[in-house]
Design a protein around this motif. Structure first.
Motif, PDB file in Angstrom:
ATOM      1  N   THR A 246       0.816  -1.222   0.000  1.00 21.95           N
ATOM      2  CA  THR A 246       0.000   0.000   0.000  1.00 21.95           C
ATOM      3  C   THR A 246       0.849   1.271   0.000  1.00 21.95           C
ATOM      4  O   THR A 246       0.339   2.353   0.263  1.00 21.95           O
ATOM      5  N   ARG A 247       2.124   1.130  -0.324  1.00 19.55           N
ATOM      6  CA  ARG A 247       2.971   2.326  -0.409  1.00 19.55           C
ATOM      7  C   ARG A 247       2.663   3.144  -1.660  1.00 19.55           C
ATOM      8  O   ARG A 247       3.113   4.281  -1.780  1.00 19.55           O
ATOM      9  N   PHE A 248       1.937   2.566  -2.589  1.00 16.82           N
ATOM     10  CA  PHE A 248       1.524   3.304  -3.797  1.00 16.82           C
ATOM     11  C   PHE A 248       0.064   2.977  -4.056  1.00 16.82           C
ATOM     12  O   PHE A 248      -0.479   1.987  -3.559  1.00 16.82           O
ATOM     13  N   ALA A 249      -0.600   3.809  -4.841  1.00 10.04           N
ATOM     14  CA  ALA A 249      -2.037   3.667  -5.085  1.00 10.04           C
ATOM     15  C   ALA A 249      -2.287   2.639  -6.191  1.00 10.04           C
ATOM     16  O   ALA A 249      -2.021   1.466  -6.020  1.00 10.04           O
TER      17      ALA A 249
ATOM     18  N   CYS B  10       2.049  -4.512  -9.151  1.00  7.77           N
ATOM     19  CA  CYS B  10       3.376  -4.366  -8.535  1.00  7.77           C
ATOM     20  C   CYS B  10       4.470  -4.263  -9.589  1.00  7.77           C
ATOM     21  O   CYS B  10       5.440  -3.502  -9.421  1.00  7.77           O
ATOM     22  N   GLU B  11       4.345  -5.013 -10.682  1.00  4.89           N
ATOM     23  CA  GLU B  11       5.349  -4.965 -11.749  1.00  4.89           C
ATOM     24  C   GLU B  11       5.376  -3.591 -12.404  1.00  4.89           C
ATOM     25  O   GLU B  11       6.448  -3.030 -12.654  1.00  4.89           O
TER      26      GLU B  11
ATOM     27  N   ASP C  24      11.529   4.498   1.713  1.00  2.01           N
ATOM     28  CA  ASP C  24      11.721   4.827   3.130  1.00  2.01           C
ATOM     29  C   ASP C  24      10.410   4.838   3.898  1.00  2.01           C
ATOM     30  O   ASP C  24      10.251   5.562   4.881  1.00  2.01           O
ATOM     31  N   ARG C  25       9.453   4.034   3.459  1.00  4.99           N
ATOM     32  CA  ARG C  25       8.143   4.014   4.105  1.00  4.99           C
ATOM     33  C   ARG C  25       7.831   2.600   4.585  1.00  4.99           C
ATOM     34  O   ARG C  25       8.154   1.624   3.917  1.00  4.99           O
ATOM     35  N   PHE C  26       7.189   2.508   5.761  1.00  3.37           N
ATOM     36  CA  PHE C  26       6.801   1.212   6.326  1.00  3.37           C
ATOM     37  C   PHE C  26       5.281   1.193   6.448  1.00  3.37           C
ATOM     38  O   PHE C  26       4.732   1.749   7.392  1.00  3.37           O
TER      39      PHE C  26
ATOM     40  N   LEU D 233       3.611  -6.140   5.605  1.00  2.18           N
ATOM     41  CA  LEU D 233       4.458  -4.954   5.593  1.00  2.18           C
ATOM     42  C   LEU D 233       5.027  -4.767   4.196  1.00  2.18           C
ATOM     43  O   LEU D 233       5.768  -5.614   3.695  1.00  2.18           O
ATOM     44  N   ASN D 234       4.637  -3.676   3.549  1.00  3.89           N
ATOM     45  CA  ASN D 234       5.161  -3.326   2.223  1.00  3.89           C
ATOM     46  C   ASN D 234       5.051  -4.474   1.216  1.00  3.89           C
ATOM     47  O   ASN D 234       5.963  -4.752   0.453  1.00  3.89           O
ATOM     48  N   GLY D 235       3.915  -5.167   1.258  1.00  7.87           N
ATOM     49  CA  GLY D 235       3.678  -6.223   0.289  1.00  7.87           C
ATOM     50  C   GLY D 235       4.277  -7.567   0.644  1.00  7.87           C
ATOM     51  O   GLY D 235       4.234  -8.493  -0.156  1.00  7.87           O
TER      52      GLY D 235
END
Length: 594
Positions: free
Chosen positions: A295-298, A416-417, A428-430, A484-486
């Protein structure tokens, strides 16, 4: 010969500062490099904390100076002298203000020329470095990783001890009860033809610890699974394993959230806001196409099946008519990066994941181009683009499949790809996320039957009990994963403690009473003697460390890892054993070792 006679370490190399100047000290370490300027020699001495410069000059005893001239890289030294202020300071070193004026030098161990340079981010091939892993581990970056792992372990123990958990060791030799991954088997010498299994997890024994009344259990458990490897998977790994009695889902989630907040703050100085966000499994699949979404990106998924069910394009219409769906993602501002050639590569990517193809729309300043535009009306295209939230500069990617789950999961992989190719993922995001209410049953195509999605000891949600037999596809479990981060960081559940319900679940999973008793009889027997309600989970320590430091592979945080083919180049295991050992175990090898 006592090499250390009379020597005591005063401190580690990186411990000393300008305030220590004038002290006589002794340090031990390895030679990072030596600079010989004739009457002046500098040696960078390295230990696990860092580097201290040794200085030898005209004030140094002649014998010591001559000995220093014989020193080479990776020699092990003991150096005694007086700490003094450096004339030329090095701000890049913690000890850059001081140096050790050496009065005595002792060579504790000589070294041949290493097969690669002991430096950070060493460019030497990983297979070579793993062959000499004991040298690879001298690199400062890897040493920092292992030392951070040690710090995390201490914080973990401190936290769970404070919460009343008891550390209990469970057996490494146990009964084979294969559920999921393959067991590693250990032949018994005393009981020929019988085998132990190495634990995939301490699941059964930690539940028995609850029956035994210990109430709160914790263990740094070594787990072993004979499965194909990848960057975030090893055949043996460490799990922060816990179990709690008299708890519900909320109790387990709360104690883990507090732990995560504490370990990130104390170990790396990062604040993790709590409570952590939650998504049901169904929502995660609908929005991200994955039960472990990054979920660090939309770039969330959307469903256009209602728009295209009668659009005139057969690929879309047929998928919807067969009970499937047409879903997509929108890559914002990607039209320049995702050229037709790049989209062809993405098409090959999704085909390799099991779908037939990829439909697309590119919105350039010159207009709309599409792989299917000529088959549908402008009105339908406009509806698709509106649902997609697409504007000029964007690229819409669509998958049509007769199986909704396949459409979602492949689109989740594509999401994700594309994010990787567009460099959309912050480093740098968790982003933590709970996935809850997993399906209890999962349909296995090969077996042609429902199997347990987690394990057969997971409790179904209370509201799902009435239709366990009649509507398996919609039964949800008291199960939860921490993502966590996928990356799936942890998995757990509230357990079944009612023997009648457990028997019912075994029957629904196709286990006969005899088979269930053979595999799990001792657990079922224990439940007859007063089993408290309990639940827990296991947190992958290796994966946690991998995410904390931003490593690309688990091998960067495990001291002695395996390669992707499950071999260890250093010791060359696995390896054949001699015939005498096999005969003692009553085993015959039918094939030649590979």
């Amino acid at each position: 010969m006592d090499l250390l006679a009379g020597l005591k370490r005063s401190g580690y190399c990186a411990d000393f500062r300008l305030s220590d100047a004038g002290k006589e000290i002794t340090v031990f370490g390895w030679v990072q490099r030596r600079r010989d300027l004739g009457s002046l020699i500098f040696i960078d001495l390295r230990d696990r904390t860092g580097i201290l410069q040794l200085a030898l000059d005209e004030q140094t005893p002649a014998e010591t100076l001559e000995k220093a001239k014989t020193v080479r890289g990776e020699y092990v030294l003991a150096a005694t002298g007086v700490l003094r202020e450096r004339s030329a300071k090095n701000k890049e070193l913690a000890t850059g203000d001081v140096e050790l004026a050496v009065t005595a030098l002792r060579i504790l161990g000589k070294s041949e020329t290493p097969p690669f340079e002991i430096v950070e981010n060493c460019p030497t091939a990983e297979t070579t470095r793993l062959k000499y892993r004991y040298l690879d581990l001298r690199r400062p970056d890897l040493q920092r990783n292992i030392l951070l792992r040690n710090k995390v372990s201490k914080i973990t123990r401190d936290y769970f001890y404070e919460k009343g958990f008891i550390e209990i060791d469970t057996p490494l030799l146990m009964k084979s009860t294969p559920e999921g991954a393959r067991d590693f088997l250990v032949p018994s010498r005393l009981h020929k033809g019988s085998f132990y299994a190495l634990p995939q997890s301490p699941q059964i024994y930690k539940q028995l610890s609850m029956v035994a009344g210990f109430d709160r259990y914790i263990q740094f458990a070594r787990c072993l699974r004979d499965e194909d490897l990848r960057a975030d998977r090893q055949p043996e790994f460490t799990q922060i394993d816990l179990e709690m009695s008299f708890v519900e889902v909320e109790d387990v989630l709360q104690i883990i959230e507090e732990y995560i907040a504490r370990v990130f703050h104390e170990a790396i100085g990062v604040t993790i806001p709590t409570p952590l966000p939650r998504l049901t499994y169904a929502d995660a699949m609908e929005r991200y196409g994955s039960d472990k979404p990054d979920t660090r990106f939309a770039m969330e998924l959307y469903n256009i099946s209602d728009i295209v069910k009668d659009c005139g394009f057969g690929v879309f219409e047929n998928a919807v008519a067969a009970g499937g769906s047409v879903r997509g993602i929108t890559a914002k501002n990607a039209v320049r990066t995702l050229s037709r050639k790049e989209i062809d590569k993405l098409t090959d990517f999704v085909k390799g994941s099991g779908v037939k193809g990829l439909a697309w729309v590119r919105l350039t300043e010159d207009g709309v181009s599409s792989s299917f535009g000529k088959f549908i009306s402008e009105e339908k295209m406009e509806q698709i683009l509106q649902r997609a939230g697409a504007q000029t500069g964007d690229v819409v990617l669509l998958i049509a499949e007769t199986k909704n789950s396949l459409c979602q999961s492949v689109l989740g992989l594509l999401r994700c790809e594309v994010a990787r190719r567009l460099d959309m993922i912050p480093k740098d995001r968790f982003n933590f996320l709970w996935i809850i209410e997993f399906p209890f049953f999962d349909w296995d195509e090969e077996l042609g039957q429902f199997v347990a999605m987690h394990h057969p000891f997971t409790a179904p949600l209370d509201e799902c009990l009435p239709y366990l037999e009649t509507d398996k596809a919609n039964v949800r479990a008291k199960a939860y994963d921490l993502v966590l981060n996928g990356i799936e960081l942890s998995s757990g559940s509230i357990r079944i403690t009612d023997p009648e319900l457990q028997d019912r679940i075994f029957r629904l999973l196709g286990l006969s009473e005899e088979e269930a008793r053979t595999k799990f009889g001792f657990l079922l027997e224990a439940f007859r003697y007063g089993a408290p309600p309990h639940g827990g989970m296991g947190i992958g320590l290796d994966r946690l460390m991998m995410q904390m430091i931003g490593a690309e592979s688990l091998r960067d945080v495990i001291p002695f890892p395996k390669l992707k083919d499950a071999t260890e180049p250093m010791s060359q295991c696995p390896s054949p054993v001699d015939e005498a050992q096999l005969q003692e175990l009553g085993i015959a090898v039918t094939g030649k070792p590979e």
